[in-house]
Design an enzyme around this catalytic site. Structure first.
Site, PDB file in Angstrom:
ATOM      1  N   GLY A  49      -4.037   4.401  35.429  1.00 35.22           N
ATOM      2  CA  GLY A  49      -3.312   3.867  34.680  1.00 35.22           C
ATOM      3  C   GLY A  49      -2.436   5.579  34.186  1.00 35.22           C
ATOM      4  O   GLY A  49      -2.005   5.529  33.599  1.00 35.22           O
ATOM      5  N   LYS A 106      -0.554  13.321  37.546  1.00 35.97           N
ATOM      6  CA  LYS A 106      -1.662  12.731  36.494  1.00 35.97           C
ATOM      7  C   LYS A 106      -0.939  12.867  35.471  1.00 35.97           C
ATOM      8  O   LYS A 106      -1.115  14.305  35.536  1.00 35.97           O
ATOM      9  CB  LYS A 106      -3.579  13.506  36.987  1.00 35.97           C
ATOM     10  N   ARG A 156     -11.505   4.032  45.738  1.00 34.25           N
ATOM     11  CA  ARG A 156     -12.422   4.409  45.256  1.00 34.25           C
ATOM     12  C   ARG A 156     -13.763   3.145  45.322  1.00 34.25           C
ATOM     13  O   ARG A 156     -13.270   2.790  46.229  1.00 34.25           O
ATOM     14  CB  ARG A 156     -12.363   4.079  43.941  1.00 34.25           C
ATOM     15  N   ASP A 168     -15.683   3.406  39.977  1.00 34.47           N
ATOM     16  CA  ASP A 168     -14.721   3.871  39.787  1.00 34.47           C
ATOM     17  C   ASP A 168     -14.241   5.688  40.257  1.00 34.47           C
ATOM     18  O   ASP A 168     -13.194   5.742  39.897  1.00 34.47           O
ATOM     19  CB  ASP A 168     -13.646   3.027  38.935  1.00 34.47           C
ATOM     20  N   ASP A 186     -12.227  12.840  39.810  1.00 31.99           N
ATOM     21  CA  ASP A 186     -12.197  12.588  38.093  1.00 31.99           C
ATOM     22  C   ASP A 186     -12.537  12.726  37.589  1.00 31.99           C
ATOM     23  O   ASP A 186     -13.845  12.763  36.648  1.00 31.99           O
ATOM     24  CB  ASP A 186     -12.267  10.855  38.342  1.00 31.99           C
TER      25      ASP A 186
HETATM   26  P1  AMP Z   1     -11.828   8.138  33.442  1.00 33.20           P
HETATM   27  O1  AMP Z   1     -12.913   7.383  32.798  1.00 33.20           O
HETATM   28  O2  AMP Z   1     -10.587   8.650  33.054  1.00 33.20           O
HETATM   29  O3  AMP Z   1     -11.450   7.317  34.825  1.00 33.20           O
HETATM   30  O4  AMP Z   1     -10.369   6.827  33.147  1.00 33.20           O
HETATM   31  C1  AMP Z   1     -11.307   5.000  33.267  1.00 33.20           C
HETATM   32  C2  AMP Z   1      -9.757   4.613  33.171  1.00 33.20           C
HETATM   33  O5  AMP Z   1      -9.504   4.320  32.129  1.00 33.20           O
HETATM   34  C3  AMP Z   1      -8.703   4.592  33.887  1.00 33.20           C
HETATM   35  O6  AMP Z   1      -8.391   3.325  35.507  1.00 33.20           O
HETATM   36  C4  AMP Z   1      -7.466   5.715  33.748  1.00 33.20           C
HETATM   37  O7  AMP Z   1      -6.497   5.206  34.738  1.00 33.20           O
HETATM   38  C5  AMP Z   1      -7.739   4.288  32.912  1.00 33.20           C
HETATM   39  N1  AMP Z   1      -7.255   5.794  31.949  1.00 33.20           N
HETATM   40  C6  AMP Z   1      -8.175   6.780  31.484  1.00 33.20           C
HETATM   41  N2  AMP Z   1      -7.175   7.458  30.161  1.00 33.20           N
HETATM   42  C7  AMP Z   1      -5.706   6.638  30.058  1.00 33.20           C
HETATM   43  C8  AMP Z   1      -4.628   7.116  29.975  1.00 33.20           C
HETATM   44  N3  AMP Z   1      -4.978   7.983  28.665  1.00 33.20           N
HETATM   45  N4  AMP Z   1      -3.603   6.330  29.814  1.00 33.20           N
HETATM   46  C9  AMP Z   1      -3.809   5.290  30.722  1.00 33.20           C
HETATM   47  N5  AMP Z   1      -5.007   4.616  31.178  1.00 33.20           N
HETATM   48  C10 AMP Z   1      -5.885   6.034  31.359  1.00 33.20           C
HETATM   49 MG    MG Z   2     -11.724   7.522  36.831  1.00 33.72          MG
END
Ligand code: AMP
Ligand code: MG
Length: 486
Positions: free
Chosen positions: A95, A115, A185, A254, A264
């Site tokens: 994302g 990122k 992943r 993930d 991550d």
């Molecule tokens: P994380 O908990 O950081 O591993 O993120 C979990 C999911 O949320 C992943 O699919 C990330 O790409 C998405 N995600 C987290 N923060 C953002 C953001 N600010 N914009 C878009 N997607 C996000």
């Molecule tokens: Mg993640």
């Protein structure tokens, strides 16, 4: 000057661009306003054969802030799903991470990923951005883990900007250039398995094997070998986490790499006092991902991965691979813990010695890192480490057994100490250290980020200019709270 990004290749995109199941999507980066370079990683640049001077060039600043896409790049975002906090979360995906391509370095391809460079089809309702605060934490911690000898994604540079990003308050947007052999992943496999697309599970497994394990390509048992490798690497990685007191904080499927790399970095934390119940992530109210739970969560996650490979492997093979996790974890953990206390070899009788020490440390609120570092200087004649324990008699009882055990070894104190100093780090990334660098960076001063980077890249060495970071954390450190919001 020819930039390293001119040499990027497009392996993942090429492998899947005609695939109807959309393993990835072509995207464009969305640049940050008025980017400035916070820090670049000379050590990694050199490992990748990149002239570090490139990283400070104006062209590179434009690329690394997402303002310019290199000619050789077809940026992509990968799709994946995952189990979050034990619950199936469905589709997630990159994302806010965009892979620019793969850089060939000798026999290895390295994903070059930004990122925080804008939204992708997988951003859901979020903004595709990363704030400076969390980017500094990821940048420093991935290099700290590498310095500790733990498999991890890396970070090449860190960019700050004037782009406002809205979290609890407005913060500056930033990018980290993440570098890894793979960004695939456990959840990448789960994605296609739960969509009932076994041919896409197979395509992904074939891709992983072709890219990372080409010697296995023609073997009938290649999928089993891939799974076994992941089981063993994950067991080793988590044993190492436990040995340095690292708490990942969000071990969702993930956030688990198919190569067994730490990936991550979010609300991670290192132990101060030894406390197995430590929970670094303030959003994790039930402590699912507490420090002591990490080894069993590793197996839970591998179970989820194995389940997603049922179209490729018989269940007895899956079970056989998973059964290797616990013995491998224990073997790795015991070996490292024995070496932390200066034993050349772990023997079954050492288990109570190690466990009693950890229990004493817990009940006496002893700092994990400082204790093991100070233990390097322990001998019959120098027992100053006992001052770290309120229960001095308790410690003396342990020390007596410890000295008896040391006496069974042939090495001298000096030989043992030298080895222990290379096993017990002097520096780890405590939250307050990252916080000090973050607060300075918000004032436009990036010297502490750079200092910490260099110190954490060689955490076993002495750094006289960073002695202040080798002691106990200050009182205000307890008030720092980190959660998933980044
Ligand atoms: P994380 O908990 O950081 O591993 O993120 C979990 C999911 O949320 C992943 O699919 C990330 O790409 C998405 N995600 C987290 N923060 C953002 C953001 N600010 N914009 C878009 N997607 C996000
Ligand atoms: Mg993640």
């Amino acid at each position: 000057m020819k930039l390293f990004t001119d040499h990027l290749q497009q392996h993942f995109y090429t492998a899947f661009k005609t695939d109807d199941n959309h393993h990835c999507t072509a995207v464009v980066t969305q640049g940050l306003h008025e980017p400035t370079l916070v820090s670049s990683n000379k050590l990694l640049a050199e490992q990748l054969g990149i002239d570090p001077a490139q990283l400070t060039s104006p062209e590179m600043l434009q690329i690394m802030s997402g303002n310019q896409i290199p000619d050789a790049s077809q940026p992509i975002a990968l799709v994946y799903s995952g189990h979050q906090f034990g619950v199936w979360a469905g589709q997630l995906g990159d994302g806010r991470a965009i892979t620019l391509g793969e850089l060939p370095v000798k026999e290895t391809l390295w994903d070059i990923q930004l990122k925080g460079a804008g939204t992708t089809p997988y951003s859901r309702f979020a903004d595709g951005r990363a704030v400076l605060r969390s980017s500094i934490r990821e940048y420093l911690c991935s290099e700290a883990m590498h310095g500790l000898g733990i498999a991890t994604t890396r970070a090449l540079c860190l960019i700050n900007s004037q782009t406002p990003v809205y979290r609890e308050e407005v913060e500056p947007g930033a990018t980290v250039c993440r570098v890894a052999e793979s960004h695939i992943r456990f959840g990448s496999f789960e994605h296609f398995h739960y969509r009932n697309q076994p041919e896409s599970v197979k395509a992904l497994a074939d891709y992983v094997i072709e890219r990372h394990f080409p010697d296995w390509m023609d073997r009938d048992d290649k999928y089993l070998l891939m799974l076994e490798n992941c089981v063993l690497k994950t067991a080793k990685m988590i044993a190492q986490w436990q040995s340095v007191g690292f708490n990942h904080g969000v071990m969702n499927t993930d956030n688990m790499s198919i190569l067994g790399d730490t990936i991550d970095y979010g609300p991670f934390g290192f132990l101060d006092n030894y406390n197995p119940d430590f929970i670094c992530n303030h959003s994790d109210t039930n402590g699912r991902y507490s420090f002591k739970n990490q080894p069993s969560v590793g197996l839970w996650n591998l179970n989820a991965l194995a389940t997603s490979l049922t179209s490729l492997l018989e269940s007895d093979h899956l079970i056989g691979a998973l059964k290797q996790y616990e013995p491998e974890f224990l073997k790795q953990y015991r070996t490292i813990m024995a070496s932390k206390i200066g034993l050349k070899e772990y023997q079954p009788e050492d288990e109570p010695l190690i466990n009693q020490l950890l229990e004493l440390m817990q009940t006496n609120n002893v700092d994990y890192t400082i204790f093991f570092r100070s233990l390097c200087a322990f001998s019959k004649h120098n027992q100053t480490v006992r001052d770290q324990f309120l229960d001095r008699e308790g410690f003396d009882g342990w020390a007596e057994k410890y000295l008896q055990r040391l006496a069974q070894q042939s090495s001298t104190d000096a030989q043992r100490q030298e080895k222990m100093l290379a096993t017990n780090p002097k520096y780890i990334l405590r939250n307050y250290m990252a916080q000090a660098a973050i607060e300075q960076a918000y004032q436009g001063d990036y010297t502490e980020v750079q200092l910490l980077l260099e110190v954490l890249q060689s955490p076993f060495d002495e750094h006289p200019d960073a002695e202040k970071y080798a002691g106990l954390p200050p009182d205000w450190a307890e008030a720092i709270s980190v959660s998933c919001s980044s």
